[in-house]
Write a protein that holds these residues in place. Structure first.
Motif, PDB file in Angstrom:
ATOM      1  N   CYS A 129     -29.986  24.727 -78.191  1.00 12.08           N
ATOM      2  CA  CYS A 129     -31.436  24.967 -78.156  1.00 12.08           C
ATOM      3  C   CYS A 129     -32.139  23.842 -78.911  1.00 12.08           C
ATOM      4  N   SER A 130     -31.911  22.629 -78.469  1.00  9.29           N
ATOM      5  CA  SER A 130     -32.284  21.439 -79.245  1.00  9.29           C
ATOM      6  C   SER A 130     -33.766  21.129 -79.254  1.00  9.29           C
ATOM      7  N   ALA A 181     -27.646  24.328 -84.998  1.00  6.02           N
ATOM      8  CA  ALA A 181     -28.153  25.592 -84.434  1.00  6.02           C
ATOM      9  C   ALA A 181     -29.482  25.880 -85.128  1.00  6.02           C
ATOM     10  N   CYS A 182     -30.447  25.035 -84.860  1.00  5.45           N
ATOM     11  CA  CYS A 182     -31.736  25.095 -85.564  1.00  5.45           C
ATOM     12  C   CYS A 182     -32.809  25.645 -84.624  1.00  5.45           C
ATOM     13  N   ALA A 201     -28.578  26.657 -73.084  1.00  4.39           N
ATOM     14  CA  ALA A 201     -27.721  26.310 -74.220  1.00  4.39           C
ATOM     15  C   ALA A 201     -26.750  27.415 -74.588  1.00  4.39           C
ATOM     16  N   ALA A 202     -26.936  28.591 -74.041  1.00  2.92           N
ATOM     17  CA  ALA A 202     -26.054  29.705 -74.374  1.00  2.92           C
ATOM     18  C   ALA A 202     -24.707  29.622 -73.677  1.00  2.92           C
ATOM     19  N   LEU A 216     -27.449  17.123 -76.527  1.00  2.06           N
ATOM     20  CA  LEU A 216     -28.502  18.070 -76.854  1.00  2.06           C
ATOM     21  C   LEU A 216     -28.742  18.934 -75.625  1.00  2.06           C
ATOM     22  N   VAL A 217     -28.696  20.251 -75.799  1.00  4.03           N
ATOM     23  CA  VAL A 217     -28.860  21.159 -74.668  1.00  4.03           C
ATOM     24  C   VAL A 217     -30.128  21.979 -74.882  1.00  4.03           C
ATOM     25  N   GLU A 218     -31.044  21.884 -73.937  1.00  6.59           N
ATOM     26  CA  GLU A 218     -32.358  22.525 -74.057  1.00  6.59           C
ATOM     27  C   GLU A 218     -32.813  23.002 -72.682  1.00  6.59           C
ATOM     28  N   LEU A 219     -33.218  24.262 -72.592  1.00  4.64           N
ATOM     29  CA  LEU A 219     -33.613  24.851 -71.313  1.00  4.64           C
ATOM     30  C   LEU A 219     -34.994  24.405 -70.853  1.00  4.64           C
TER      31      LEU A 219
END
Length: 218
Positions: free
Chosen positions: A46-47, A117-118, A100-101, A70-73
């Motif tokens: 969830c970057s 995990a911010c 990201a899940a 970096l994984v971001e929806l």
């Protein structure tokens, strides 16, 4: 929720999010320094716009060692992160627009040296926080650092989060002061990396607004 607008508070001087970002970056720099010489692998769940990692890597002495995913929806935030990485010449940073899940998105970079995990533990249920932490031994190399955040309003889940990490082979190396207005934790993995279970969902991103959390401090 407009998650791109949510990030605007990072640009406000002395906002909670701006101060929290500074703390995360202050913990990330020594985490990079502490890893042995050679290539480093970093993943960020969830970057968002990638401000934590990209803000450090831009001028860090080990920037050339780091390969990051970096994984971001949210496609808007992912595009901002991708542009920021390109502007800083960080060609080895990959920004993936995806959920990201899902564990599959980390297969190429685990076990990682640093896991971020911010901004996510305030947006998922307690059960999913614990479940996500349960996957961390699959994401982490031995000695890896996990940096995470969570607001400290009631019910304060920071002590529980620490306990969940520590039950799974992580040592607490740093925790922000309870009076800081936010929670930032740093845990080091002391166990052996476990095989990554593919096709698994670590959490469902609910959103702090749906969780009846009216503050932007995810």
């Amino acid at each position: 929720m407009d998650w791109q607008t949510w990030h605007d508070e990072y640009d406000l001087d002395d906002s909670v999010l701006a101060r929290r970002l500074q703390v995360v970056q202050d913990q990330l720099r020594p985490a990079l320094d502490a890893r042995p010489p050679g290539p480093l692998k970093v993943i960020s769940l969830c970057s968002g716009q990638g401000r934590d990692l990209l803000g450090v890597m831009a001028d860090h002495p080990r920037r050339g060692d780091v390969r990051a995913r970096l994984v971001e929806l949210d496609p808007g935030n992912a595009a901002i992160a991708r542009a920021a990485a390109a502007a800083a010449g960080l060609d080895q940073v990959e920004v993936v627009t995806a959920d990201a899940a899902l564990t599959d998105h980390y297969q190429a970079l685990v076990p990682a040296d640093i896991v971020l995990a911010c901004g996510m533990f305030g947006n998922i249920t307690d059960e999913d926080i614990e479940r996500t932490i349960g996957f961390c031994p699959q994401l982490c190399a031995t000695g890896a650092t996990v940096i995470w955040t969570r607001h400290r309003r009631a019910p304060d889940r920071v002590p529980l989060i620490c306990a969940w990490f520590e039950e799974r082979g992580f040592d607490r190396t740093w925790l922000s002061d309870p009076q800081a207005g936010f929670g930032v934790g740093v845990h080091r993995y002391t166990g052996r990396p476990q095989p990554l279970a593919l096709g698994e969902r670590m959490f469902h991103f609910v959103g702090y607004d749906v969780l009846e959390d009216t503050s932007p401090q995810a």
